[in-house]
Motif scaffolding. Structure first.
Motif, mmCIF file in Angstrom:
data_model
loop_
_atom_site.group_PDB
_atom_site.id
_atom_site.type_symbol
_atom_site.label_atom_id
_atom_site.label_comp_id
_atom_site.label_asym_id
_atom_site.label_seq_id
_atom_site.Cartn_x
_atom_site.Cartn_y
_atom_site.Cartn_z
ATOM 1 N N UNK A 183 -16.706 53.613 42.818
ATOM 2 C CA UNK A 183 -16.524 55.020 42.468
ATOM 3 C C UNK A 183 -17.834 55.597 41.942
ATOM 4 N N UNK A 184 -17.878 56.929 41.790
ATOM 5 C CA UNK A 184 -19.049 57.638 41.274
ATOM 6 C C UNK A 184 -18.624 58.419 40.038
ATOM 7 N N UNK A 185 -19.346 58.217 38.916
ATOM 8 C CA UNK A 185 -19.080 58.928 37.664
ATOM 9 C C UNK A 185 -20.265 59.851 37.370
ATOM 10 N N UNK A 186 -19.989 61.153 37.207
ATOM 11 C CA UNK A 186 -21.052 62.142 36.997
ATOM 12 C C UNK A 186 -20.879 62.770 35.607
ATOM 13 N N UNK A 187 -21.956 62.755 34.837
ATOM 14 C CA UNK A 187 -21.969 63.411 33.519
ATOM 15 C C UNK A 187 -22.498 64.838 33.676
#
Length: 561
Positions: free
Chosen positions: A93-97
């Motif tokens: 998955x990709x986690x973006x702040x």
């Protein structure tokens, strides 16, 4: 309630850390899923922070990617490049702040992620990536530690189970409960077992499938010794097929059928179960071999001509007598010894001999021989009946000896092998036995093992000259001056002469074999001519010199020649 071995319940490896479970962890409080709901089942193997646009070589698959968006910012083309690399490397998955480099995520970005089922998790506010990394990694490491503990516990249980009467059956049940997978056990000799049980129709279907899969696998010598499993697919399930065996032979196959992709834990469990079953089979074969050894003690009487009644031999061998009595055979004597550091006792010698006989039986049967084996002190005697006499026998015997040496590689044991000529008929076996003993005794002298009686040449004649004084006189007559010179000067002219004569007088070949330059050889040959006469290459004298050299070797077996 007291816990027994059969109640051991290893860690359920279905309980992996998925993207869905990650979202439920405290460090993800406030985060939300923006795209890729269909990918929430993906397993998170590791956490990685990536703030560069090109990173294709940095990932191995299954990673959770953390980013502030510094690599692509508001550039859609850059984001698509970034996304394509994530998809190519099969990240979880990709986690973006949000906040540092991005305030919003364009819909086309989310649509692109949704199209490939890649979960995109958004942190609306600034978060500490170090906290997320530590939390996920600590969880994975703890899970791995627990898995190893459970694996060790289960492996010990496997081992203890094989010491019981129903050991293999208990191992199969525990493997099934540990993996929640169907388990199949296929012995080479015996009934196939299914855990859980299946219908007769399903069993037939499985047998046909496994027979086809095994036929596609190339047979390799020693494939049972730690052979790697191979994978097949059946009705949407993954089927792992593990050979089980030792002594260079596969004795059974262990099969695991999973409805999911196998994890490392399943492979380790299967390997441990296979090893325990192999040890159980080896113990049983050791007992069987010891029993066979007891039954063939009569062979020692036959080989030493203390048994002369053919009817008695027929009675001892039974229904196989007629067939074996008509087959050609070779008598093979294998002397075995362990180094002094091994400290082999009398019991140890017998145990080592029985283990060796297990290996011998395996390799001889694989080379289409029917071996009758007896053990006495540190020697195995094999009467190897040739079941394929139309195929080159010497070549197959050599292959069997090579396979035997390969099986014993790593063991602190030395094998010396002598082989008699082809014989036929039980009552003539003593002749081949004496020939094998003669070849065995000459093996250290000729520095050749295995040594065939056919290859000992003139030693066959010299060996039967009982009066060693006759040999000594013959040696002195032809080699006396050279031997005296070697002793006085510390030279090695006898060895030089042997090599020169054995190479048919080729100076080039002799110099190469002696590792000296041609001029040095010329000097030595001039000296030999001076000592024994210029006619030493004439046929009669040359033959006499070669026989004298062999006689000298026989009289002085420790001579390095």
């Amino acid at each position: 309630m007291k816990r027994t071995e059969s109640s051991v319940t290893p860690l359920n490896r279905d309980d992996q850390l998925t993207v869905q479970e990650v979202l439920e962890r405290p460090v993800f409080r406030g985060a939300y899923l923006a795209a890729g709901k269909a990918g929430l089942h993906r397993l998170v193997r590791w956490v990685h922070i990536i703030e560069v646009i090109h990173f294709d070589q940095l990932l191995q698959g299954g990673e959770m990617i953390l980013t502030t968006g510094a690599a692509f910012k508001n550039d859609t083309a850059a984001f698509m490049t970034y996304l394509n690399q994530l998809v190519h490397n099969q990240v979880a998955c990709l986690c973006i702040e949000m906040g540092h480099h991005l305030n919003t995520i364009p819909p086309e970005w989310l649509n692109a992620a949704e199209a490939v089922d890649l979960p995109v998790i958004v942190f609306p506010h600034s978060v500490r990536f170090i906290d997320i990394t530590q939390d996920i990694h600590a969880y994975r490491i703890n899970q791995h530690h627990l898995a190893l503990k459970e694996l060790e516990k289960t492996s010990r249980a496997f081992h203890r189970m094989t010491l019981t009467a129903q050991g293999v059956h208990q191992v199969l049940n525990l493997l099934h409960s540990s993996t929640q997978a169907a388990v199949i056990y296929m012995p080479q000799d015996g009934q196939i077992k299914f855990v859980p049980s299946v219908s007769e129709q399903d069993a037939g279907s499985w047998l046909a499938f496994l027979a086809e899969q095994l036929s596609l696998q190339p047979g390799q010598p020693g494939e049972g010794d730690g052979a790697a499993p191979f994978i097949a697919a059946r009705n949407g399930n993954t089927v792992i097929i593990q050979p089980i065996g030792a002594m260079g032979k596969t004795w059974a196959h262990l099969v695991l059928s999973l409805s999911r992709k196998p994890q490392e834990y399943e492979y380790l469990l299967m390997d441990s179960a296979s090893l325990s079953i192999a040890q159980d089979l080896l113990r049983k074969r050791y007992v069987e071999e010891r029993k066979l050894y007891s039954q063939t003690l009569w062979m020692d009487e036959l080989l030493h001509m203390r048994m002369r009644d053919e009817e008695q031999v027929k009675l001892l061998i039974g229904h196989a007598y007629k067939q074996l009595n008509e087959l050609p055979y070779h008598v093979v004597v294998i002397a075995f010894e362990q180094s002094e550091s091994a400290g082999m006792s009398d019991d140890g010698a017998e145990s080592a001999g029985i283990h060796l006989s297990l290996a011998v039986r395996t390799v001889f049967e694989q080379s289409t021989f029917h071996p009758l084996i007896t053990l006495k002190n540190n020697r195995l005697v094999i009467v190897a009946f040739d079941k394929a006499p139309k195929r080159p026998v010497k070549e197959r015997l050599q292959q069997a000896f090579q396979a035997l040496q390969l099986l014993k590689t790593g063991e602190d044991i030395k094998l010396t092998i002598g082989i008699g000529q082809a014989g036929r008929g039980f009552m003539q076996a003593h002749v081949g036995y004496q020939e094998a003993l003669q070849a065995l005794s000459l093996s250290p002298i000729l520095r050749t093992s295995p040594l065939f009686f056919d290859d000992i040449g003139v030693f066959n004649l010299l060996f039967h000259i009982a009066d060693k004084q006759i040999l000594t006189t013959f040696v002195r007559t032809y080699l006396g001056p050279i031997l005296d010179h070697d002793q006085a000067k510390g030279s090695d002219l006898v060895h030089t002469l042997k090599v020169y004569l054995d190479n048919d007088g080729s100076k080039r070949a002799a110099a190469e074999q002696l590792f000296i330059v041609r001029q040095s050889l010329y000097y030595r040959l001039d000296k030999i001519e001076e000592l024994v006469g210029a006619d030493y290459m004439l046929p009669e004298k040359r033959l006499a010199l070669q026989v004298a050299i062999r006689a000298y070797q026989l009289l002085h077996p420790d001579t390095d020649m």
